[in-house]
Design an enzyme around this catalytic site. Structure first.
Site, PDB file in Angstrom:
ATOM      1  N   LYS A   1     -10.327  -0.470  10.687  1.00 38.20           N
ATOM      2  CA  LYS A   1     -10.407  -1.741   9.950  1.00 38.20           C
ATOM      3  C   LYS A   1     -10.898  -2.865  10.851  1.00 38.20           C
ATOM      4  O   LYS A   1     -11.082  -3.993  10.400  1.00 38.20           O
ATOM      5  CB  LYS A   1      -9.027  -2.136   9.400  1.00 38.20           C
ATOM      6  CG  LYS A   1      -8.297  -1.058   8.634  1.00 38.20           C
ATOM      7  CD  LYS A   1      -8.549  -1.112   7.164  1.00 38.20           C
ATOM      8  CE  LYS A   1      -7.601  -0.166   6.434  1.00 38.20           C
ATOM      9  NZ  LYS A   1      -8.082   0.245   5.130  1.00 38.20           N
TER      10      LYS A   1
ATOM     11  N   ASP B   1       3.040  -4.350   8.446  1.00 38.25           N
ATOM     12  CA  ASP B   1       1.809  -3.601   8.197  1.00 38.25           C
ATOM     13  C   ASP B   1       0.653  -4.592   8.329  1.00 38.25           C
ATOM     14  O   ASP B   1       0.391  -5.390   7.425  1.00 38.25           O
ATOM     15  CB  ASP B   1       1.861  -2.983   6.795  1.00 38.25           C
ATOM     16  CG  ASP B   1       0.538  -2.324   6.403  1.00 38.25           C
ATOM     17  OD1 ASP B   1      -0.441  -2.441   7.158  1.00 38.25           O
ATOM     18  OD2 ASP B   1       0.497  -1.710   5.314  1.00 38.25           O
TER      19      ASP B   1
ATOM     20  N   CYS C   1      -4.632   2.112  -3.733  1.00 39.56           N
ATOM     21  CA  CYS C   1      -3.410   2.707  -3.143  1.00 39.56           C
ATOM     22  C   CYS C   1      -2.225   1.767  -3.265  1.00 39.56           C
ATOM     23  O   CYS C   1      -1.358   1.730  -2.381  1.00 39.56           O
ATOM     24  CB  CYS C   1      -3.630   3.093  -1.678  1.00 39.56           C
ATOM     25  SG  CYS C   1      -4.795   4.424  -1.474  1.00 39.56           S
TER      26      CYS C   1
ATOM     27  N   HIS D   1       0.875  -1.170   0.000  1.00 41.27           N
ATOM     28  CA  HIS D   1       0.000   0.000   0.000  1.00 41.27           C
ATOM     29  C   HIS D   1       0.918   1.227   0.000  1.00 41.27           C
ATOM     30  O   HIS D   1       2.015   1.182   0.560  1.00 41.27           O
ATOM     31  CB  HIS D   1      -0.834  -0.059   1.289  1.00 41.27           C
ATOM     32  CG  HIS D   1      -1.913   0.970   1.392  1.00 41.27           C
ATOM     33  ND1 HIS D   1      -1.675   2.287   1.673  1.00 41.27           N
ATOM     34  CD2 HIS D   1      -3.264   0.860   1.295  1.00 41.27           C
ATOM     35  CE1 HIS D   1      -2.810   2.949   1.746  1.00 41.27           C
ATOM     36  NE2 HIS D   1      -3.804   2.103   1.511  1.00 41.27           N
TER      37      HIS D   1
ATOM     38  N   GLN E   1      -4.505  -5.094   7.081  1.00 40.82           N
ATOM     39  CA  GLN E   1      -5.511  -6.011   6.528  1.00 40.82           C
ATOM     40  C   GLN E   1      -5.574  -7.347   7.257  1.00 40.82           C
ATOM     41  O   GLN E   1      -6.421  -8.168   6.936  1.00 40.82           O
ATOM     42  CB  GLN E   1      -5.218  -6.285   5.047  1.00 40.82           C
ATOM     43  CG  GLN E   1      -5.527  -5.119   4.130  1.00 40.82           C
ATOM     44  CD  GLN E   1      -6.990  -4.686   4.169  1.00 40.82           C
ATOM     45  OE1 GLN E   1      -7.897  -5.488   4.388  1.00 40.82           O
ATOM     46  NE2 GLN E   1      -7.216  -3.407   3.953  1.00 40.82           N
TER      47      GLN E   1
HETATM   48  N1  PLP Z   1      -1.785  -0.640   4.627  1.00 39.42           N
HETATM   49  C1  PLP Z   1      -2.747  -1.432   4.152  1.00 39.42           C
HETATM   50  C2  PLP Z   1      -2.416  -2.845   3.771  1.00 39.42           C
HETATM   51  C3  PLP Z   1      -4.048  -0.957   4.018  1.00 39.42           C
HETATM   52  O1  PLP Z   1      -5.007  -1.756   3.543  1.00 39.42           O
HETATM   53  C4  PLP Z   1      -4.316   0.375   4.395  1.00 39.42           C
HETATM   54  C5  PLP Z   1      -5.665   0.925   4.208  1.00 39.42           C
HETATM   55  O2  PLP Z   1      -6.408   0.517   3.347  1.00 39.42           O
HETATM   56  C6  PLP Z   1      -3.292   1.151   4.906  1.00 39.42           C
HETATM   57  C7  PLP Z   1      -2.029   0.621   5.003  1.00 39.42           C
HETATM   58  C8  PLP Z   1      -3.513   2.569   5.329  1.00 39.42           C
HETATM   59  O3  PLP Z   1      -4.436   2.632   6.385  1.00 39.42           O
HETATM   60  P1  PLP Z   1      -4.968   4.022   6.931  1.00 39.42           P
HETATM   61  O4  PLP Z   1      -5.476   4.769   5.710  1.00 39.42           O
HETATM   62  O5  PLP Z   1      -6.062   3.661   7.873  1.00 39.42           O
HETATM   63  O6  PLP Z   1      -3.834   4.724   7.565  1.00 39.42           O
END
Ligand code: PLP
Length: 409
Positions: free
Chosen positions: A225, A199, A367, A122, A202
Site C-alpha cells: 500500500k 490497522d 472486504c 476490513h 490505509q
Molecule cells: N485493513 C485495511 C484497512 C485494508 O485496506 C486492507 C487492504 O485493503 C487490509 C487491512 C488487508 O491488507 P492485506 O490484504 O495487504 O493484508
C-alpha cells in the site's frame, strides 16, 4: 517541494501503459499502489547482484543481504518513530493481525473478557477476532457506525469497559475513507488498561504515522500500500510487550539454543521472524521509504489528495443517480478515496464501464461486508487516489460517469 507530484509520474513506468488503446487512469490505490523505478531497481539489484539467505551464511552475499535487510528495518523504524527491535516483518496487514490474535490475544484474553472493534473494519480486522472470541469464550463488541460512515462514539464508556482486554481499530476506512478518532478511542482503552491495535493499512501512505504519538501497542500495515512489493508487511509491537507475545511461528532463524525436546528464543525482532523472510520485498520496502523521504511531504500530499476528492465529489454531485457514501465534508478536507453508487447500475457494471475507458477502480464491498450491509448496499464503486493522479484524470472519470448515466436518461 522542488518537484510537483505530477512530475513524479515519470518515476512509475506502469503509468505510461494503455488499456485497449486508452491511457491508463489508475485509481485503485487503496487496493495496491504502483512501484517507482527505484523500488523495482532495488528488488532487481537484490536478485542480480547479491541474492542470498540472510544471517546464516559467512560469505559476502549473505552479509550484504543481511545488511540491506536490517537497513530496511532501521528505515521503517525511523519512518514511524519506533525502535528497530519493535519492527517485525510479516507478509502484510492480515498476517500482522493474525499474528497478534494468535501470539498475544489467545494467551491474554478469556471467558468474561471482551475485544472491542468497530463496525467499519476490513475483514482482516474482523475475522481474526471472531476466531479468538470463538476459541477463548471472550465476547466481541462493536463501536457502531452512523449512516455517514463515521463512528458513533457517544457510548464508548459502555462499550470499552473494565473487561475490555483489546481495542483493535482501523485508522482510516478502506470502504468509505473515514478517519477515525483513534486518539479518543485509545484514551478510553488506556483508562481501563486495554491493549490497542491500530490497522494502519490505509493511513501509512497518506499521513505521517508516529507510533509514539499514537500510543498504540500494536500497529500493522502492508508494504504494497506504500509502493513496496507485495508479500511484506510490518507489525510494530511496543517494546514493553515483547515478553508477553509468544512467537507466532517457530523454526529456523529465531532460536538461541535448541535441544531435542525444547528450545529458547533470540530477542525481538528475531524471536518473531521464524524461517526465511521475504528478503527482496523487505529491501524493496526500504527503497519505498527512501522514495517517500526524498519526494513526499505528507502535509502537501494530504492537501493534494483531498483536492482530488473534492473535485470528484463536486463533479459527481451534479450527476443525478449518483449517491456518494461516507463523510463527504471530511473527505474533501483530508480524504484519499471516494466511494459511491450509480443507480440503478450494479457497481461491478460501473467499474466494467470505466475499465472500457482505461479507468481502473474497485467495486464491491471492499472486504467490509458487514459495514456495507449496515449502510444498506452490497457493493460500491471506489475511486482511490495517490500523488500520481491528476485533476485531468478526475475530470475524465466524472465525464465517463455522466456518459453512463446518459445512457438511461
Ligand atoms: N485493513 C485495511 C484497512 C485494508 O485496506 C486492507 C487492504 O485493503 C487490509 C487491512 C488487508 O491488507 P492485506 O490484504 O495487504 O493484508
Amino acid at each position: 517541494m522542488s518537484v510537483t507530484f505530477k512530475q513524479l509520474r515519470k518515476d512509475f513506468p506502469i503509468l505510461s501503459q494503455s488499456i485497449d488503446g486508452n491511457r491508463l487512469i489508475y485509481c485503485d490505490n487503496a487496493a495496491t499502489t504502483h512501484k517507482p523505478q527505484s523500488v523495482i531497481d532495488a528488488v532487481v539489484e537484490c536478485y542480480t547482484r547479491y541474492n542470498s539467505n540472510i544471517y546464516r551464511g559467512i560469505h559476502t552475499f549473505a552479509e550484504k543481504a543481511t545488511q540491506r535487510y536490517e537497513d530496511a528495518r532501521e528505515k521503517v523504524a525511523h519512518f514511524i518513530n519506533a525502535h528497530p527491535q519493535e519492527i517485525i516483518f510479516t507478509s502484510g496487514t492480515t498476517d500482522g493481525i493474525n499474528f497478534v490474535a494468535q501470539a498475544w490475544a489467545k494467551r491474554h484474553i478469556g471467558v468474561g473478557d471482551n475485544i472491542v472493534i468497530t463496525e467499519l473494519e476490513h475483514h482482516a480486522n474482523l475475522l481474526p477476532w471472531q476466531r479468538v472470541a470463538q476459541e477463548t469464550g471472550a465476547t466481541l463488541r462493536f463501536i457502531p457506525v452512523l449512516p455517514d460512515g463515521t463512528l458513533d462514539v457517544s457510548h464508548l464508556d459502555t462499550i470499552i469497559t473494565e473487561s475490555t482486554k483489546l481495542v483493535s481499530v482501523v485508522h482510516v476506512s478502506n470502504a468509505v475513507g473515514t478517519h477515525n478518532d483513534i486518539g479518543l478511542i485509545i484514551k478510553k482503552a488506556r483508562v481501563v488498561g486495554a491493549r490497542v491495535l491500530i490497522d494502519a493499512a490505509q493511513s501509512i501512505a497518506h499521513q505521517k504515522i508516529d507510533v509514539k504519538k499514537l500510543d498504540g501497542d500494536f500497529l500493522v500495515f502492508s508494504g504494497h500500500k506504500i509502493m513496496a512489493p507485495t508479500g511484506v508487511g510490518v507489525l510494530f509491537i511496543k517494546k514493553e510487550l515483547h515478553n508477553d507475545v509468544e512467537p507466532y511461528r517457530v523454526g529456523g532463524g529465531m532460536v538461541q539454543n535448541a535441544i531435542m525436546y525444547d528450545a529458547t528464543w533470540l530477542n525481538a525482532p528475531h524471536k518473531f521472524e521464524a524461517g526465511t523472510p521475504p528478503i527482496a520485498q523487505v529491501i524493496g520496502l526500504g527503497a519505498a521509504i527512501d522514495y517517500i523521504k526524498n519526494n513526499i511531504n505528507f502535509d502537501d500530499l494530504c492537501t493534494y489528495e483531498a483536492s482530488l476528492c473534492s473535485q470528484l465529489i463536486d463533479g459527481l454531485s451534479l450527476i443525478d443517480r449518483v449517491k456518494i457514501l461516507g463523510p463527504i465534508e471530511e473527505l474533501k478536507k483530508r480524504g484519499h478515496l471516494v466511494s459511491f453508487l450509480v443507480e440503478p447500475y450494479h457497481s461491478h457494471d460501473v467499474a466494467a464501464f470505466l475499465n472500457l475507458r482505461g479507468i481502473a477502480v474497485r467495486a464491491g464491498h471492499h472486504c467490509a461486508q458487514p459495514f456495507a450491509a449496515k449502510l444498506g448496499y452490497d457493493a460500491s464503486v471506489r475511486v482511490s487516489f495517490f500523488f500520481y493522479n491528476t485533476p485531468e484524470e478526475v475530470d475524465f472519470i466524472i465525464k465517463a460517469i455522466q456518459e453512463l448515466v446518459d445512457l438511461i436518461d
